[in-house]
Design a protein around this motif. Structure first.
Motif, PDB file in Angstrom:
ATOM      1  N   ARG A   1      34.161  30.821  25.573  1.00 16.43           N
ATOM      2  CA  ARG A   1      33.233  31.625  26.798  1.00 16.43           C
ATOM      3  C   ARG A   1      33.450  30.988  27.821  1.00 16.43           C
ATOM      4  N   ALA A   2      33.453  31.775  28.847  1.00 17.81           N
ATOM      5  CA  ALA A   2      33.635  31.526  30.354  1.00 17.81           C
ATOM      6  C   ALA A   2      32.450  30.689  30.853  1.00 17.81           C
ATOM      7  N   GLN A   3      32.942  29.768  31.555  1.00 19.61           N
ATOM      8  CA  GLN A   3      32.144  28.959  32.476  1.00 19.61           C
ATOM      9  C   GLN A   3      31.534  29.689  33.558  1.00 19.61           C
ATOM     10  N   ARG A   4      30.340  29.702  33.935  1.00 21.03           N
ATOM     11  CA  ARG A   4      29.380  30.329  34.985  1.00 21.03           C
ATOM     12  C   ARG A   4      30.377  30.507  36.127  1.00 21.03           C
ATOM     13  N   SER A   5      30.917  29.420  36.647  1.00 19.66           N
ATOM     14  CA  SER A   5      31.481  28.919  37.761  1.00 19.66           C
ATOM     15  C   SER A   5      32.941  30.099  37.789  1.00 19.66           C
ATOM     16  N   ALA A   6      33.381  30.495  36.719  1.00 16.03           N
ATOM     17  CA  ALA A   6      34.532  31.164  36.942  1.00 16.03           C
ATOM     18  C   ALA A   6      34.350  32.633  36.626  1.00 16.03           C
ATOM     19  N   TRP A   7      33.351  33.266  36.511  1.00 15.98           N
ATOM     20  CA  TRP A   7      32.914  34.792  36.858  1.00 15.98           C
ATOM     21  C   TRP A   7      33.137  35.130  37.822  1.00 15.98           C
ATOM     22  N   PRO A   8      33.232  34.699  39.167  1.00 15.92           N
ATOM     23  CA  PRO A   8      33.798  35.514  40.276  1.00 15.92           C
ATOM     24  C   PRO A   8      35.122  35.743  40.024  1.00 15.92           C
ATOM     25  N   THR A   9      35.948  35.098  39.467  1.00 12.51           N
ATOM     26  CA  THR A   9      37.141  35.567  39.089  1.00 12.51           C
ATOM     27  C   THR A   9      37.166  36.703  38.418  1.00 12.51           C
ATOM     28  N   ALA A  10      36.293  36.715  37.402  1.00  3.96           N
ATOM     29  CA  ALA A  10      36.355  38.012  36.321  1.00  3.96           C
ATOM     30  C   ALA A  10      35.830  39.204  37.193  1.00  3.96           C
ATOM     31  N   LEU A  11      35.016  38.882  38.083  1.00 10.47           N
ATOM     32  CA  LEU A  11      34.398  40.178  38.930  1.00 10.47           C
ATOM     33  C   LEU A  11      35.505  40.753  39.835  1.00 10.47           C
ATOM     34  N   LEU A  12      36.135  39.772  40.348  1.00  7.96           N
ATOM     35  CA  LEU A  12      37.198  40.382  41.289  1.00  7.96           C
ATOM     36  C   LEU A  12      38.382  41.208  40.588  1.00  7.96           C
ATOM     37  N   ALA A  13      38.373  41.043  39.260  1.00  9.21           N
ATOM     38  CA  ALA A  13      39.386  41.881  38.497  1.00  9.21           C
ATOM     39  C   ALA A  13      38.767  43.298  38.386  1.00  9.21           C
ATOM     40  N   LEU A  14      37.658  43.463  38.410  1.00 11.13           N
ATOM     41  CA  LEU A  14      37.128  45.069  38.402  1.00 11.13           C
ATOM     42  C   LEU A  14      37.501  45.669  39.543  1.00 11.13           C
ATOM     43  N   PRO A  15      37.951  47.185  39.298  1.00  6.02           N
ATOM     44  CA  PRO A  15      38.225  48.004  40.261  1.00  6.02           C
ATOM     45  C   PRO A  15      37.091  48.025  41.261  1.00  6.02           C
ATOM     46  N   GLY A  16      37.551  48.211  42.515  1.00  5.89           N
ATOM     47  CA  GLY A  16      36.844  48.418  43.817  1.00  5.89           C
ATOM     48  C   GLY A  16      36.068  47.003  44.373  1.00  5.89           C
ATOM     49  N   VAL A  17      35.901  45.806  43.371  1.00  4.59           N
ATOM     50  CA  VAL A  17      35.192  44.823  43.550  1.00  4.59           C
ATOM     51  C   VAL A  17      35.935  43.943  44.819  1.00  4.59           C
ATOM     52  N   SER A  18      37.183  43.774  44.813  1.00  2.49           N
ATOM     53  CA  SER A  18      37.808  43.020  45.746  1.00  2.49           C
ATOM     54  C   SER A  18      37.690  43.449  47.093  1.00  2.49           C
ATOM     55  N   SER A  19      37.863  45.097  47.170  1.00  4.15           N
ATOM     56  CA  SER A  19      37.599  45.567  48.537  1.00  4.15           C
ATOM     57  C   SER A  19      36.282  45.546  48.793  1.00  4.15           C
ATOM     58  N   SER A  20      35.228  45.491  48.007  1.00  6.14           N
ATOM     59  CA  SER A  20      33.639  45.244  48.524  1.00  6.14           C
ATOM     60  C   SER A  20      33.527  44.055  48.931  1.00  6.14           C
ATOM     61  N   PHE A  21      34.232  42.914  48.219  1.00  4.58           N
ATOM     62  CA  PHE A  21      34.191  41.493  48.638  1.00  4.58           C
ATOM     63  C   PHE A  21      34.818  41.286  49.744  1.00  4.58           C
ATOM     64  N   ALA A  22      35.756  41.811  50.184  1.00  3.40           N
ATOM     65  CA  ALA A  22      36.625  41.876  51.480  1.00  3.40           C
ATOM     66  C   ALA A  22      35.616  42.396  52.603  1.00  3.40           C
ATOM     67  N   ARG A  23      34.882  43.275  52.309  1.00  7.66           N
ATOM     68  CA  ARG A  23      33.983  43.770  53.396  1.00  7.66           C
ATOM     69  C   ARG A  23      32.831  43.047  53.739  1.00  7.66           C
ATOM     70  N   LEU A  24      32.200  42.555  52.259  1.00  5.63           N
ATOM     71  CA  LEU A  24      30.873  41.840  52.477  1.00  5.63           C
ATOM     72  C   LEU A  24      31.404  40.327  53.007  1.00  5.63           C
ATOM     73  N   THR A  25      32.400  39.940  52.950  1.00  2.00           N
ATOM     74  CA  THR A  25      32.830  38.520  53.436  1.00  2.00           C
ATOM     75  C   THR A  25      33.719  38.430  54.870  1.00  2.00           C
ATOM     76  N   ARG A  26      33.743  39.771  55.306  1.00  2.00           N
ATOM     77  CA  ARG A  26      34.699  39.846  56.453  1.00  2.00           C
ATOM     78  C   ARG A  26      34.274  38.637  57.909  1.00  2.00           C
ATOM     79  N   GLY A  27      33.013  38.347  57.999  1.00  2.00           N
ATOM     80  CA  GLY A  27      32.590  37.320  58.878  1.00  2.00           C
ATOM     81  C   GLY A  27      32.952  35.839  58.481  1.00  2.00           C
ATOM     82  N   TRP A  28      33.466  35.764  57.165  1.00  2.00           N
ATOM     83  CA  TRP A  28      33.657  34.365  56.915  1.00  2.00           C
ATOM     84  C   TRP A  28      34.933  33.965  57.409  1.00  2.00           C
ATOM     85  N   THR A  29      34.979  32.461  58.108  1.00  2.00           N
ATOM     86  CA  THR A  29      36.250  32.228  58.609  1.00  2.00           C
ATOM     87  C   THR A  29      37.112  31.582  57.439  1.00  2.00           C
ATOM     88  N   ALA A  30      38.284  31.496  58.025  1.00  2.00           N
ATOM     89  CA  ALA A  30      39.243  30.929  57.065  1.00  2.00           C
ATOM     90  C   ALA A  30      38.688  29.296  56.407  1.00  2.00           C
TER      91      ALA A  30
END
Length: 163
Positions: A1-30
């Motif tokens: 069973r995946a640890q809760r803190s590893a779920w974001p990695t799994a979510l990024l694997a879903l089609p379209g999620v990485s581009s949505s995440f990129a848009r949502l986090t556009r304002g985050w600094t490096a």
């Protein structure tokens, strides 16, 4: 069973999620991104030197400029999910059982990506392996405790005929 803190990695694997995440986090600094990754990967992010942090920020800035950064993130996430979910002869545990080389397994007790509870199972799967557990380390134990991990690796090599 995946640890809760590893779920974001799994979510990024879903089609379209990485581009949505990129848009949502556009304002985050490096710097914000690096702090988040370090909080996820280190048992104690305070072990990172100021110089190491600055290098990581510079590297993040460089990567964010790459036109394929988010696609690479999505594909990497898919690879991780695939590796963990493949069954049969291609499953990770079955592959581990076929490893014949001397193996050093390093597990951090504060790892938020791979459960510390997996250490015993891994030690059983990798025949004749050595298990090094570092209770205060996170996912990157070799970066948090480089001397300890290097010594264990040297001992493994020396015990198997290396110099």
């Amino acid at each position: 069973r995946a640890q809760r803190s590893a779920w974001p990695t799994a979510l990024l694997a879903l089609p379209g999620v990485s581009s949505s995440f990129a848009r949502l986090t556009r304002g985050w600094t490096a710097e914000q991104r690096v702090r988040g990754v370090m909080a996820l990967c280190y048992g104690d992010p305070g072990r990172v030197t100021d110089e190491g942090f600055l290098h990581a920020v510079e590297e993040m800035e460089r990567r964010l400029e790459l036109p394929y950064f988010w696609d690479a993130m999505a594909r990497s996430s898919r690879g991780i999910v695939d590796a963990y979910t493949l069954g049969g002869q291609h499953g990770l545990w079955r592959q581990a059982e076929r490893v014949l080389a001397p193996t050093l397994l390093v597990y951090g007790g504060r790892d938020r990506l791979v459960s510390f509870r997996m250490a015993r199972r891994a030690a059983t799967a990798f025949r004749g392996s050595r298990l090094l557990t570092l209770p205060d380390a996170g996912h990157v134990a070799m970066m948090e405790y480089p001397e300890t991990v290097a010594q264990a690796a040297r001992e493994l090599i020396a015990d198997h005929g290396g110099s």
